[in-house]
Design a protein around this motif. Structure first.
Motif, PDB file in Angstrom:
ATOM      1  N   THR A 233       1.838   2.906 -11.665  1.00  0.00           N
ATOM      2  CA  THR A 233       0.461   3.116 -10.210  1.00  0.00           C
ATOM      3  C   THR A 233       1.340   1.833  -9.503  1.00  0.00           C
ATOM      4  N   VAL A 234       0.441   2.142  -7.823  1.00  0.00           N
ATOM      5  CA  VAL A 234       1.207   0.606  -7.220  1.00  0.00           C
ATOM      6  C   VAL A 234       1.077  -1.051  -7.523  1.00  0.00           C
ATOM      7  N   ALA A 235       2.117  -1.429  -7.430  1.00  0.00           N
ATOM      8  CA  ALA A 235       1.416  -2.433  -7.836  1.00  0.00           C
ATOM      9  C   ALA A 235       2.232  -3.255  -6.443  1.00  0.00           C
ATOM     10  N   ASN A 236       1.254  -3.424  -5.368  1.00  0.00           N
ATOM     11  CA  ASN A 236       1.177  -4.250  -4.157  1.00  0.00           C
ATOM     12  C   ASN A 236       1.180  -5.589  -4.420  1.00  0.00           C
ATOM     13  N   PRO A 239       4.521  -9.017  -0.130  1.00  0.00           N
ATOM     14  CA  PRO A 239       3.741 -10.006   0.954  1.00  0.00           C
ATOM     15  C   PRO A 239       3.410  -8.661   2.334  1.00  0.00           C
ATOM     16  N   GLY A 240       2.355  -8.822   3.162  1.00  0.00           N
ATOM     17  CA  GLY A 240       1.398  -8.402   3.886  1.00  0.00           C
ATOM     18  C   GLY A 240       0.494  -7.427   3.578  1.00  0.00           C
ATOM     19  N   ILE A 241      -0.133  -7.769   1.740  1.00  0.00           N
ATOM     20  CA  ILE A 241      -0.421  -6.665   1.849  1.00  0.00           C
ATOM     21  C   ILE A 241      -1.710  -8.035   0.982  1.00  0.00           C
ATOM     22  N   SER A 242      -2.490  -7.807   1.305  1.00  0.00           N
ATOM     23  CA  SER A 242      -4.564  -8.491   0.991  1.00  0.00           C
ATOM     24  C   SER A 242      -4.381  -8.746  -0.261  1.00  0.00           C
ATOM     25  N   VAL A 247      -4.482  -2.924  -6.211  1.00  0.00           N
ATOM     26  CA  VAL A 247      -4.401  -2.081  -7.265  1.00  0.00           C
ATOM     27  C   VAL A 247      -4.153  -2.351  -8.556  1.00  0.00           C
ATOM     28  N   THR A 248      -2.788  -3.177  -8.692  1.00  0.00           N
ATOM     29  CA  THR A 248      -2.492  -3.550  -9.619  1.00  0.00           C
ATOM     30  C   THR A 248      -1.057  -4.689  -9.184  1.00  0.00           C
ATOM     31  N   GLU A 249      -1.186  -5.943 -10.175  1.00  0.00           N
ATOM     32  CA  GLU A 249      -0.071  -6.706 -10.218  1.00  0.00           C
ATOM     33  C   GLU A 249       1.050  -6.430 -11.006  1.00  0.00           C
ATOM     34  N   MET A 250       2.765  -7.218 -11.226  1.00  0.00           N
ATOM     35  CA  MET A 250       3.658  -7.119 -11.616  1.00  0.00           C
ATOM     36  C   MET A 250       2.824  -8.278 -13.267  1.00  0.00           C
TER      37      MET A 250
END
Length: 353
Positions: A233-236, A239-242, A247-250
């Protein structure tokens, strides 16, 4: 519990080609690993690899299906021109700006390394420089005379990406980690398991990247009572994403899916996976994915009476780009959560409302 990533096995899984509809090579590689770990295995008509481990406490014949897709995004040759350049169509979703000068392997009469080419910036008009190159403007350059190319390659031949897998800090970085990292996790689960209470169907599906096609067929055939999909899944967390768009974090653990554009996960499966993670001190987080779907939808809907279904997702940066990145600790958390959940699935009160 899994404490160390088997880098050599993962590298082998990531490197073995298998674009949608042409998964035979990766399927055969997986079979080599799982043969001694399951009671039986078979391939269905569409190409899914279905493995079975019999339950030890299963008077009602309950079935648990866990699925990871073994196809990777790639291309298919659509035309060979008179200069020997190849045109192609995508098999799965690509961000065109990420493939400039990317090395690929064309699977013709023999495997041939090529380069994704496009017009160099020196030859572009100002208008062309100011826009992203479109996918149909790319071509594949094999560095061979046209006569040799036409002898070795024909329309319909497939193309996969060529990238080395490596560690960058604490991160695994390489191509096709979507979803080969979850294929690896499913194999590791089978290695970790001793006994399971219900019949376990560990399924390696095909053609997920072009519409969840394998999962639909597999779920209809297996007809599971419970289902867990494994995907990235997306880990946003870049930089540049609020913060509200992350969604998730590494590095924060395996993600228990709540929602994606194809599935509202069963609240009971969400509760079960979350409880198991917390009780066993397995790092976890939640996932709400606004766009994109996984095999979860096929498992949930295509069982004959529907399945109590959810998903364990792996946070990933640079999804569907030239190289993708996952945190090694999140991979371990996925394997450990999945193994523990499958082992204890008969201990939860699934009838509660």
């Amino acid at each position: 519990m899994l404490n160390k990533i088997d880098f050599d096995l993962l590298n082998d899984i990531v490197s073995t080609p298998g674009v949608p509809g042409y998964e035979a090579r990766i399927r055969n590689r997986i079979i080599e690993e799982i043969k001694p770990l399951v009671d039986e295995f078979y391939t269905d008509n569409i190409g899914n690899l279905i493995t079975v481990k019999k339950g030890t406490n299963n008077p009602d014949g309950k079935k648990v299906m866990v699925a990871a897709h073994m196809d990777e995004i790639g291309f298919m040759v659509s035309h060979v021109d008179d200069q020997g350049y190849l045109r192609f169509i995508p098999l799965g979703g690509f961000d065109p700006k990420t493939i400039t000068s990317m090395r690929v392997i064309v699977h013709g009469k023999k495997d041939l390394v090529g380069v994704m080419g496009c017009k160099p910036i020196h030859s572009m008009s100002q208008e062309e420089r100011n826009r992203v190159v479109k996918l149909d403007e790319y071509f594949i350059d094999l560095g061979l005379p046209a006569e040799e190319v036409k002898e070795l390659v024909k329309p319909g031949d497939t193309v996969s990406r060529r990238q080395d897998l490596m560690m960058i800090g604490n991160m695994l970085n390489g191509k096709s980690l979507d979803d080969r990292i979850c294929v690896y996790a499913l194999i590791e689960m089978l290695k970790q398991l001793k006994e399971v209470p219900y019949d376990l169907y560990a399924v390696f599906t095909v053609q997920e990247e072009v519409g969840l096609r394998g999962a639909h067929v597999a779920a209809h055939g297996v007809d599971p009572d419970f289902g867990i999909a494994l995907d990235v899944t997306v880990a946003n967390d870049i930089p540049g994403i609020s913060p509200d768009k992350k969604v998730t974090e590494m590095g924060k653990g395996a993600a228990v899916k709540l929602y994606d554009s194809g599935t509202i996960c069963d609240y009971r499966m969400i509760e079960y996976l979350t409880n198991i993670a917390e009780e066993n001190k397995i790092a976890n987080q939640t996932e709400i994915l606004p766009a994109g779907g996984t095999d979860t939808a096929g498992i949930q809907r295509m069982a004959k009476n529907g399945a109590i279904a959810g998903a364990i997702s792996l946070p990933m940066r640079y999804l569907h780009q030239t190289t993708e990145m996952v945190h090694e600790d999140d991979v371990k958390a996925m394997v450990n959560l999945l193994t523990t959940a499958v082992t204890n699935i008969n201990q939860f009160d699934w009838a509660h409302k």
